[in-house]
Design a protein around this motif. Structure first.
Motif, PDB file in Angstrom:
ATOM      1  N   UNK A 219       0.858  -1.189   0.000  1.00 11.81           N
ATOM      2  CA  UNK A 219       0.000   0.000   0.000  1.00 11.81           C
ATOM      3  C   UNK A 219       0.889   1.233   0.000  1.00 11.81           C
ATOM      4  N   UNK A 220       0.711   2.099  -0.995  1.00 17.27           N
ATOM      5  CA  UNK A 220       1.419   3.373  -1.035  1.00 17.27           C
ATOM      6  C   UNK A 220       0.453   4.503  -0.752  1.00 17.27           C
ATOM      7  N   UNK A 221       0.814   5.377   0.189  1.00 14.52           N
ATOM      8  CA  UNK A 221      -0.038   6.507   0.560  1.00 14.52           C
ATOM      9  C   UNK A 221       0.689   7.794   0.176  1.00 14.52           C
ATOM     10  N   UNK A 222       0.041   8.625  -0.627  1.00 19.61           N
ATOM     11  CA  UNK A 222       0.559   9.936  -1.022  1.00 19.61           C
ATOM     12  C   UNK A 222       1.919   9.793  -1.705  1.00 19.61           C
ATOM     13  N   UNK A 223       3.014  10.249  -1.090  1.00 16.97           N
ATOM     14  CA  UNK A 223       4.328  10.097  -1.708  1.00 16.97           C
ATOM     15  C   UNK A 223       4.658   8.645  -1.991  1.00 16.97           C
ATOM     16  N   UNK A 224       4.229   7.751  -1.092  1.00 11.89           N
ATOM     17  CA  UNK A 224       4.438   6.325  -1.323  1.00 11.89           C
ATOM     18  C   UNK A 224       3.695   5.825  -2.545  1.00 11.89           C
ATOM     19  N   UNK A 225       2.519   6.367  -2.812  1.00  5.56           N
ATOM     20  CA  UNK A 225       1.751   6.066  -4.027  1.00  5.56           C
ATOM     21  C   UNK A 225       2.523   6.525  -5.248  1.00  5.56           C
ATOM     22  N   UNK A 226       3.068   7.735  -5.207  1.00  7.81           N
ATOM     23  CA  UNK A 226       3.826   8.254  -6.341  1.00  7.81           C
ATOM     24  C   UNK A 226       5.038   7.371  -6.649  1.00  7.81           C
ATOM     25  N   UNK A 227       5.690   6.845  -5.607  1.00  2.00           N
ATOM     26  CA  UNK A 227       6.863   5.991  -5.801  1.00  2.00           C
ATOM     27  C   UNK A 227       6.527   4.680  -6.509  1.00  2.00           C
ATOM     28  N   UNK A 228       5.293   4.203  -6.372  1.00  3.48           N
ATOM     29  CA  UNK A 228       4.913   2.903  -6.938  1.00  3.48           C
ATOM     30  C   UNK A 228       4.822   2.922  -8.455  1.00  3.48           C
ATOM     31  N   UNK A 229       4.749   4.096  -9.073  1.00  3.96           N
ATOM     32  CA  UNK A 229       4.593   4.203 -10.516  1.00  3.96           C
ATOM     33  C   UNK A 229       5.906   4.058 -11.273  1.00  3.96           C
ATOM     34  N   UNK A 230       5.838   4.363 -12.578  1.00  2.15           N
ATOM     35  CA  UNK A 230       7.008   4.199 -13.447  1.00  2.15           C
ATOM     36  C   UNK A 230       8.013   5.336 -13.292  1.00  2.15           C
ATOM     37  N   UNK A 231       7.533   6.557 -13.047  1.00  2.00           N
ATOM     38  CA  UNK A 231       8.430   7.694 -12.984  1.00  2.00           C
ATOM     39  C   UNK A 231       7.803   8.812 -12.157  1.00  2.00           C
ATOM     40  N   UNK A 232       8.646   9.568 -11.471  1.00  2.00           N
ATOM     41  CA  UNK A 232       8.230  10.800 -10.794  1.00  2.00           C
ATOM     42  C   UNK A 232       8.989  11.937 -11.463  1.00  2.00           C
ATOM     43  N   UNK A 233       8.264  12.827 -12.134  1.00  2.00           N
ATOM     44  CA  UNK A 233       8.866  13.933 -12.873  1.00  2.00           C
ATOM     45  C   UNK A 233       8.673  15.240 -12.116  1.00  2.00           C
ATOM     46  N   UNK A 234       9.732  16.032 -12.068  1.00  2.00           N
ATOM     47  CA  UNK A 234       9.672  17.343 -11.430  1.00  2.00           C
ATOM     48  C   UNK A 234      10.311  18.361 -12.371  1.00  2.00           C
ATOM     49  N   UNK A 235       9.614  18.702 -13.467  1.00  2.00           N
ATOM     50  CA  UNK A 235      10.230  19.564 -14.488  1.00  2.00           C
ATOM     51  C   UNK A 235      10.572  20.958 -14.001  1.00  2.00           C
ATOM     52  N   UNK A 236       9.853  21.453 -12.969  1.00  2.00           N
ATOM     53  CA  UNK A 236      10.084  22.814 -12.486  1.00  2.00           C
ATOM     54  C   UNK A 236      10.970  22.862 -11.241  1.00  2.00           C
ATOM     55  N   UNK A 237      11.459  21.707 -10.799  1.00  2.00           N
ATOM     56  CA  UNK A 237      12.324  21.685  -9.623  1.00  2.00           C
ATOM     57  C   UNK A 237      11.626  22.111  -8.349  1.00  2.00           C
ATOM     58  N   UNK A 238      10.380  21.666  -8.148  1.00  2.00           N
ATOM     59  CA  UNK A 238       9.586  22.091  -6.993  1.00  2.00           C
ATOM     60  C   UNK A 238      10.112  21.460  -5.705  1.00  2.00           C
ATOM     61  N   UNK A 239      10.520  20.189  -5.779  1.00  2.00           N
ATOM     62  CA  UNK A 239      11.008  19.496  -4.581  1.00  2.00           C
ATOM     63  C   UNK A 239      12.527  19.413  -4.515  1.00  2.00           C
ATOM     64  N   UNK A 240      13.201  19.978  -5.498  1.00  2.00           N
ATOM     65  CA  UNK A 240      14.654  19.877  -5.562  1.00  2.00           C
ATOM     66  C   UNK A 240      15.101  20.148  -6.983  1.00  2.00           C
ATOM     67  N   UNK A 241      16.276  19.639  -7.366  1.00  2.00           N
ATOM     68  CA  UNK A 241      16.729  19.842  -8.740  1.00  2.00           C
ATOM     69  C   UNK A 241      15.716  19.270  -9.745  1.00  2.00           C
ATOM     70  N   UNK A 242      15.472  20.015 -10.816  1.00  2.00           N
ATOM     71  CA  UNK A 242      14.536  19.547 -11.841  1.00  2.00           C
ATOM     72  C   UNK A 242      15.037  18.246 -12.451  1.00  2.00           C
ATOM     73  N   UNK A 243      14.094  17.382 -12.831  1.00  2.00           N
ATOM     74  CA  UNK A 243      14.470  16.125 -13.458  1.00  2.00           C
ATOM     75  C   UNK A 243      13.452  15.042 -13.209  1.00  2.00           C
ATOM     76  N   UNK A 244      13.782  13.843 -13.651  1.00  5.16           N
ATOM     77  CA  UNK A 244      12.927  12.670 -13.517  1.00  5.16           C
ATOM     78  C   UNK A 244      13.642  11.612 -12.676  1.00  5.16           C
ATOM     79  N   UNK A 245      12.871  10.873 -11.889  1.00  7.05           N
ATOM     80  CA  UNK A 245      13.399   9.754 -11.115  1.00  7.05           C
ATOM     81  C   UNK A 245      12.565   8.514 -11.418  1.00  7.05           C
ATOM     82  N   UNK A 246      13.198   7.423 -11.835  1.00 10.23           N
ATOM     83  CA  UNK A 246      12.428   6.197 -12.085  1.00 10.23           C
ATOM     84  C   UNK A 246      11.740   5.728 -10.811  1.00 10.23           C
ATOM     85  N   UNK A 247      10.471   5.339 -10.952  1.00 13.50           N
ATOM     86  CA  UNK A 247       9.744   4.772  -9.832  1.00 13.50           C
ATOM     87  C   UNK A 247       9.985   3.278  -9.727  1.00 13.50           C
ATOM     88  N   UNK A 248       9.190   2.633  -8.894  1.00 16.58           N
ATOM     89  CA  UNK A 248       9.362   1.203  -8.649  1.00 16.58           C
ATOM     90  C   UNK A 248       8.692   0.343  -9.709  1.00 16.58           C
TER      91      UNK A 248
END
Length: 481
Positions: free
Chosen positions: A327-356
């Protein structure tokens, strides 16, 4: 229209718990009481009735006071996103993200908002009980302070200083605090309380008298350890118990480095047939866990890297091969997918991180923040689920055609084709008793029938009894001005 402030000789001395107990005790006396914390640092936040967010401890204190939580109860909330930076929430809304040095320069500008919120509360309540942050002995932070003596002096609120005897050196904590703070700050202290005593409090009589003699401050009580504290929401992730009870069926939760809103776990921890285990850095996910929870995170991409550094991605694959559920809740839910993209650098440096890659979804971080209380219908059972959303990012993908819940006729969350991987943005879902019972029974875990809201209320009453038994509450409240 009076107030008193509870400050501590350090962090985690039990200020939040004492304020909650005092709020309930004051309410029993027929006083219109409200909690207030000028500045808090926590990733465990609550969504307020006026559509903002505050620290979870202030939401609990509001409950103890018989109030709905509002943003004025915690006008400045810092939510750490990295070792050096934090999101700055002012009166419920995100102002900016600041590094520690930048925040030091920002603090003096926030005193106006802090005093505005305090004065609004004070105008409509008989008593405001204020909670400090950290310790006034951190004199290197005194310039521009809005959390402790800077606030107390600006608002002319007397201070009760709390020492934690459980960590040792409580005499030095209190005497040393007086020694290092400015004399005008020390003059704001009206007395002291000793907290978290284990054993017979009378054994500390000599130490208690010594503190009073050395400081000139009167003592207002020695408070024993409150054994039922674990039944109330913790604000600091360090307070979460690591090991389980060894009894019941195991549910494991990953203790991310930026874990957020972890009070989602409280109703599960209260179930006698559940053995809730926090999996810390360097530990493996238990092979006999029935369910693994990926909780909320203040830094989804950062905690994805943290997760992989622990080898938990490999453990999760083994867990799923054994037939386990996730069970993934909120951020944990986002991690369960294929990718987490942050094109505007809202949470840190802009870029993509592969999910699980455990759910066929992907997430894009967006500047807008979802802050809302939610009434949903669990798709599988048709049961009502009450909770809240507090996140940035939008998630889409094929697995969302199998939603976890429906919110206003719109699908929410996602479930894998085999039904064993679930993601949702809904925090607080396990506080819905009928849903929790059905969810656990679906895992083969019998529910106890615990009514979680009633359990919290009973524990707050017990906390107030505890405070009344060991603190001169009448004397303490008489100091308020």
């Amino acid at each position: 229209m009076t107030a008193i402030m509870i400050q501590g000789c350090g962090s985690n001395v039990g200020k939040s718990m004492l304020v909650a107990g005092l709020c309930r005790a004051a309410r029993r006396r027929g006083l219109r009481v409200a909690p207030f914390k000028p500045q808090n640092m926590s990733n465990n936040a609550a969504v307020t009735a006026d559509g903002g967010e505050i620290g979870r401890a202030q939401a609990l204190q509001a409950l103890a006071s018989g109030l709905e939580p509002v943003t004025d109860m915690n006008p400045v909330l810092l939510k750490p996103e990295s070792e050096r930076g934090a999101q700055v929430i002012v009166q419920g809304k995100r102002l900016t993200t600041a590094m520690a040095r930048d925040y030091a320069r920002l603090k003096p500008q926030l005193m106006g908002a802090v005093l505005d919120s305090f004065n609004r509360l004070r105008a409509v309540h008989d008593l405001v009980i204020v909670e400090g942050a950290g310790s006034p002995a951190e004199v290197n932070l005194r310039a521009g302070d809005i959390a402790n003596m800077g606030f107390a002096r600006a608002a002319d609120v007397p201070v009760m200083l709390v020492g934690d005897i459980d960590r040792g050196g409580v005499i030095a904590q209190l005497v040393g605090t007086q020694a290092v703070i400015d004399p005008e700050d020390a003059a704001m202290v009206a007395g002291f309380v000793i907290n978290k005593f284990r054993g017979d409090p009378r054994l500390f009589d000599d130490g208690y008298q010594l503190i009073s003699q050395r400081t000139g401050w009167p003592g207002f009580g020695v408070v024993p350890w409150f054994e039922r504290a674990h039944l109330l929401p913790a604000e600091d992730a360090l307070d979460l118990a690591s090991g389980g009870t060894g009894k019941g069926i195991k549910i494991a939760c990953l203790a991310f480095s930026r874990i957020a809103n972890f009070d989602d776990l409280d109703p599960l921890a209260a179930e006698p047939e559940v053995d809730l285990v926090m999996v810390r850095a360097g530990e493996a996910i238990p092979g006999d866990a029935r369910l693994v929870i990926l909780p909320g995170s203040k830094s989804t991409r950062g905690d994805l890297a943290f997760l992989r550094a622990q080898g938990w991605d490999i453990d999760l694959q083994a867990h799923i091969r054994r037939g386990g559920h996730v069970l993934g809740i909120c951020g944990g839910y986002q991690m369960l997918g294929h990718v987490v993209s942050d094109p505007d650098g809202i949470e840190g440096p802009a870029g993509d991180t592969p999910g699980l890659g455990l759910l066929d979804v992907e997430t894009t971080m967006t500047p807008d923040k979802q802050l809302t209380r939610v009434e949903a219908q669990h798709v599988a059972t048709g049961l009502e689920v009450r909770g809240y959303e507090i996140h940035i990012g939008r998630t889409s993908g094929a697995d969302r055609t199998r939603p976890f819940a429906m919110v206003n006729d719109s699908p929410e969350g996602a479930i894998s084709a085999n039904g064993r991987i679930t993601g949702t943005y809904l925090h607080g879902l396990f506080a819905s008793d009928r849903f929790r019972a059905q969810f656990l029974e679906g895992l083969g875990i019998p529910s106890s029938g615990v009514v979680h809201a009633a359990l919290v209320e009973q524990t707050l009453d017990a906390l107030a009894d505890h405070v009344e038994a060991y603190i001169d509450v009448a004397g303490l409240l008489s100091l308020a001005r």
